[in-house]
Structure formats: C-alpha cells, structure tokens
Design an enzyme around this catalytic site. Structure first.
Site, short mmCIF file in Angstrom:
data_model
loop_
_atom_site.label_atom_id
_atom_site.label_comp_id
_atom_site.label_asym_id
_atom_site.label_seq_id
_atom_site.Cartn_x
_atom_site.Cartn_y
_atom_site.Cartn_z
N LYS A 1 0.87 -1.19 0.00
CA LYS A 1 0.00 0.00 0.00
C LYS A 1 0.89 1.23 0.00
CE LYS A 1 -1.86 2.67 3.11
NZ LYS A 1 -1.71 3.97 2.38
N GLU B 1 9.63 0.31 11.08
CA GLU B 1 10.72 1.29 10.92
C GLU B 1 10.09 2.66 11.13
OE1 GLU B 1 13.81 0.63 10.54
OE2 GLU B 1 13.98 -1.32 9.58
N CYS C 1 13.92 10.20 8.30
CA CYS C 1 13.78 9.63 9.65
C CYS C 1 15.07 9.70 10.45
CB CYS C 1 13.31 8.18 9.54
SG CYS C 1 14.37 7.20 8.47
N GLU D 1 9.86 14.64 16.78
CA GLU D 1 10.36 14.66 15.41
C GLU D 1 9.71 15.82 14.66
OE1 GLU D 1 9.11 11.41 12.85
OE2 GLU D 1 11.19 11.13 12.25
#
Ligand code: NAD
Length: 487
Positions: free
Chosen positions: A179, A255, A289, A386
């Site tokens: 997806k 992840e 990331c 983040e």
C-alpha cells in the site's frame, strides 16, 4: 532528459491480480503539487473490498509461487530491476510533482533497481541448519515463506521502502500486497506497470493506493496477512502493532521516526563535521527519519562550528523540484508544512533562532527555510519530538559523560553520530549511544546496504537490510527425526 508524463497518461489505478482496476466504489482522492498547489492527479482509493481482493489474489498465487525455485522467481526480479532503471526519469518527475522531491536528488530508482538485482541472486541463501546434538535424532530446520506479506510505505522515500520490503519477501516465495502513501502514490502506481511488464504471475505482487484508515487499516487487521512490514510514523506504527495483537498476531516489522543526535568533539575535523551534519538535516528538506536533528558540540569549539554550519546550511536553491538546478524542495504537503511551522513557533519561545525566516507566503510552494536553534532547553518539545523539516537544534556540552546522557535522553534511537579523532572515545561512544546505527566520523544519510538498519526504543521493531531482510519473511520449522538403533 526529464520525462514529463502528461497527467492523462499517469497510471493511478490499483494493481490487483496482475490487472489495473478502478476502485470498486469509484472513489478517488486528489493529489496536489506542494509547489504549484494544482491538482496533479485523481488517484484511485482502494476500498475495503479492493484491499480484500488484493489479499485474496496474493493468497491464491502463493502456493505456485512458493513452489518455484529461487532462480525461476529471480527472472521476474531481474527483469524488474532493469525496467526500473529505464523508468528513472519518469519516476523522478512523478515524485517531484507529488511530494516535491527535487529531481536533482532523486536516487530511489537506482537504489530500488539495485535491491531487486541483489535479491534476484540471493534466494538460494534461504537455508536452514541441522543438528546431531540430540542422541538418537538427526534434526534440521526448514526455512519456509509465510504466505501473504503486506508492506505499508511512507511518502518521503517511497520506492526505496517499496523495494526493500517487497524484493526479499518475493524471492523467498511470499506473495505481496503493497500500500503506497496517499501523499506520494504516483511512483508506486508507475512501478506497478513495471511489475506487470516484468512478468510476475497474477496475484504475486499487488500494489494499491489509498489512505491509512481504509486500506492500511484493513491490511493490518487482515487474518490472511502473516507479516506486515511498515515504515512510517510512530503513531501509525503503534496502531499497526495493536491491530496485529487484535487480529492474528501477524509478525510486524516497524521502521519508525527519529530524533537523531550528532556529537562533535573538540578534536573533530570541524569542516567535515559541519558539512556532513548540515547536509543530514537539509537533504529532502529534512524529511528523513534518521536526519541529525540534534547536534551537540563541545563548548570549546561551539562558536567556530556553528559559524561553519550556518554558512553551509543557509545556502539552498529552493524552487520548482522539476528544475535540475533546484536542490531544496517544499515540504510534502500543507499538513507537513503546518506541522513544521508549529514546531518552529514553539522553538522560538524556548530557544534562540539564529537562522530561519517566518514563512507566510506559500503561493509558490510550502517551502521552509533552513532553521537553526541554539541554547534550547533539553526538555523542550522541539528537542524531543520529530519535526521532519530542515530544522536543527545545536546545543553545547562539557564532558563525554554529559553528552552521552543528553544524546540518549530521547524516546527514539534510530541513528547517532560521533565526530572525533580519538579512537578510544569513538568506540566508547559507539557502545554507549542508544541507536540502531552509529556513524563514527560520518552521519546520516550514510548507511551500508549490508548492515542491519532499524531502531532502538520507539524508533522501531526489527531490522532490515541485505543481510537481515530475508529472515523477516521466512518461518523456521524444526524437524525432529528419530532414528532407531542409531549409536
Ligand atoms: P504515516 O505513519 O503517516 O504514514 C505511513 C503509511 O502508513 C502511509 O502509507 C499511510 O497511509 C499509512 N497509514 C496511516 N494510518 C494508518 C493506519 N491506521 N493503519 C495502517 N496504515 C496507516 O507516516 P508518513 O508521514 O508517511 O512518514 C513519515 C514518518 O515515517 C516519519 O515519522 C519518519 O521518521 C518515518 N520514517 C521512518 C523510516 C525508518 O526507516 N525508520 C524511514 C522513513 C520514514
């Protein structure tokens, strides 16, 4: 030369059971350019039924795909590797218009091609082990594919993750449903046309587009999916882990995000440390990331380091991502832009901003100028959360013990870097830093394809990489063979 596909030629349908189909309920979602704000495509939204159909196709295709030899499966992966390279220019263009990645920095097609090429040669490495350690027995293990694997990927480097998850799963005999992200679905849909050309049997490799709460949610709760590999935010990762627990306890690889520290000691090569740490947080407009969003610099060299860093960091060629001169694209969409802006505003209340401007005019794109904060309290939100933008905090430290504590004082643990010429100190730091990858005299995005990649703490569960990923997609079965009258 850049291949500018005309919008009417974009593939935006779902690739299920070897065919392109429209969504069953005819729903589409708008994809807007983060630069021009114009609608660039209307993309088919996979419904619950479509997602179930993709899983059913993958389930039906599994027995015969798993029964092939690795070299028979490899033919499709090899062909796909070549087709990806041929499509490089078009893939670069599609990413540029959907999530704003400058074509000048587009490398995913090369990486994805290499991944399919690597795994096309790796299938015979799926081996078990044997043991004579139990008297009267000759025992061995079998490594067998799980069945249907799902991959849910993010928008920031989409094809890299698509390839990293699908290729190892396929070569060892699993079938796959990918997806794509609703923010960057065009390269995955184009990729599906290459999958079709590469000759994968129908149902082996399905690619659907749509939002997380519809198709993503169906996949993560699906009883026929045995492994789900996810790259994305911690928030979604937690939902997927919960969905697994509430359904069939499918194996989940996560992840997730990061708040990566880079530590610069007084004996470091300052020029190199400044060049690399600024690139880490600038590349892809900070939407990475593992970007080093916190930098700790020894107080004795802080002034020189910050000066060097600032000079390099402030130079960007912002503009149209399809222009080869551009090296700084917009944030991926309005939501990402607003989130980064919010973090910057919060940062201004607690830290000292020494680079950056207040953005108000977004008419030519959701651009965020490189931003530096110094002297930010360690417990401030901008030091903990983040940001996913070109925003860095640079703080100072006095001692090695202090900086280890500061660097590790985070829920994340994806990547950490240390710059020093003292080898003992470098190795002490490598041992003490709580991160899945530690760079010594280098920082992200430096990685090694054959090293396991993944997170400590809330940065993830499991590891991926050329040496690690096939294991994620293979069950281990112990076979005990009792031998009569065997001495
Ligand atoms: P996201 O979590 O918003 O979305 C990722 C994917 O999950 C998308 O395909 C989305 O549609 C899907 N999704 C959303 N809700 C879902 C649900 N309820 N169930 C199932 N699927 C759902 O993340 P994003 O904004 O696309 O990506 C940015 C994040 O990814 C950042 O946090 C970044 O750090 C992280 N990331 C991690 C790595 C890594 O290797 N550790 C690499 C790249 C990005």
């Amino acid at each position: 030369m850049l291949t500018r596909t005309e919008p009417e030629n974009f593939e935006t349908r779902l690739f299920i059971n070897g065919e392109f189909v429209e969504s069953s309920d005819k729903k589409k979602f708008e994809l807007k350019s983060p630069t021009t704000h114009k609608v660039v495509a209307n993309v088919n939204e996979a419904s619950e039924d479509d997602t179930n159909a993709a899983v059913a196709a993958a389930k039906a295709a599994f027995p015969s795909w798993a029964a092939l030899t690795p070299s028979e499966r490899a033919k499709c992966l090899k062909k796909l590797s070549t087709l990806i390279l041929e499509a490089h220019s078009e893939l670069a263009y599609l990413e540029a218009i959907s999530m704003g990645r400058p074509i000048s920095g587009y490398f995913e097609s090369f990486a994805a091609s290499e991944t399919f090429s690597h795994y096309s040669e790796a299938g015979f490495g799926a081996l078990g082990s044997s043991s004579l350690n139990t008297p009267g027995y000759m025992n061995f293990t079998l490594r067998q594919p799980y069945g249907v694997v799902a991959a849910i990927i993010p928008w920031n480097v989409p094809l890299l993750f698509l390839a990293n998850k699908a290729a190892p799963a396929l070569i060892v005999g699993n079938t796959v449903v990918v997806k794509s992200s609703e923010k960057a679905p065009l390269t995955s849909a184009k990729f599906a046309t290459l999958v079709q050309k590469a000759g994968f049997p129908p149902g082996v490799f399905n690619i659907i587009s749509g939002h997380g709460q519809i198709s993503g949610n169906v996949l993560s709760h699906h009883m026929d999916i045995r492994v789900l590999s996810f790259t994305g935010s911690g928030r979604t990762g937690r939902l997927i882990q919960t969905a697994s627990a509430n359904s069939n306890l499918k194996s989940v690889i996560l992840e997730l995000g990061g708040k990566s520290p880079a530590v610069v000691f007084e004996d470091a090569d300052l020029e190199k440390a400044a060049a690399e740490t600024q690139y880490s947080i600038k590349w892809n407009s900070g939407q990475v990331c593992m970007a080093n969003s916190r930098i700790y610099v020894h107080e004795s060299i802080a002034e020189s380091f910050i000066d060097l860093f600032k000079k390099k960091f402030e130079i960007v060629e912002a503009g149209d991502p399809t222009d080869a001169k551009t090296n700084h694209g917009p944030q991926a969409d309005e939501a990402q832009y607003n989130a980064v802006r919010k973090h910057i505003e919060a940062g201004k209340l607690v830290g000292k901003r020494i680079l950056g401007i207040d953005h108000t005019d977004t008419s030519s794109g959701y651009f965020i100028h490189p931003t530096i904060f110094v002297q930010t309290p360690e417990n401030a939100a901008i030091m903990k959360e983040e940001v996913f933008g070109p925003v860095v905090n640079i703080n100072t430290f006095k001692t090695e013990a202090d900086v280890v504590e500061m660097a590790n004082n985070t829920d994340f643990g994806l990547y950490a870097a240390v710059y020093t010429k003292n080898v003992d100190r470098a190795l002490r730091m490598a041992k003490k830093l709580e991160a899945g990858t530690v760079g010594v005299n280098c920082t992200s995005p430096a990685t090694a394809r054959d090293m396991p990649f993944g997170g400590y703490k809330a940065s993830g569960v499991g590891r991926e990489g050329f040496g690690a990923s096939m294991d994620n997609y293979l069950e281990t079965k112990s076979v005990l063979v009792k031998i009569e009258d065997c001495a």
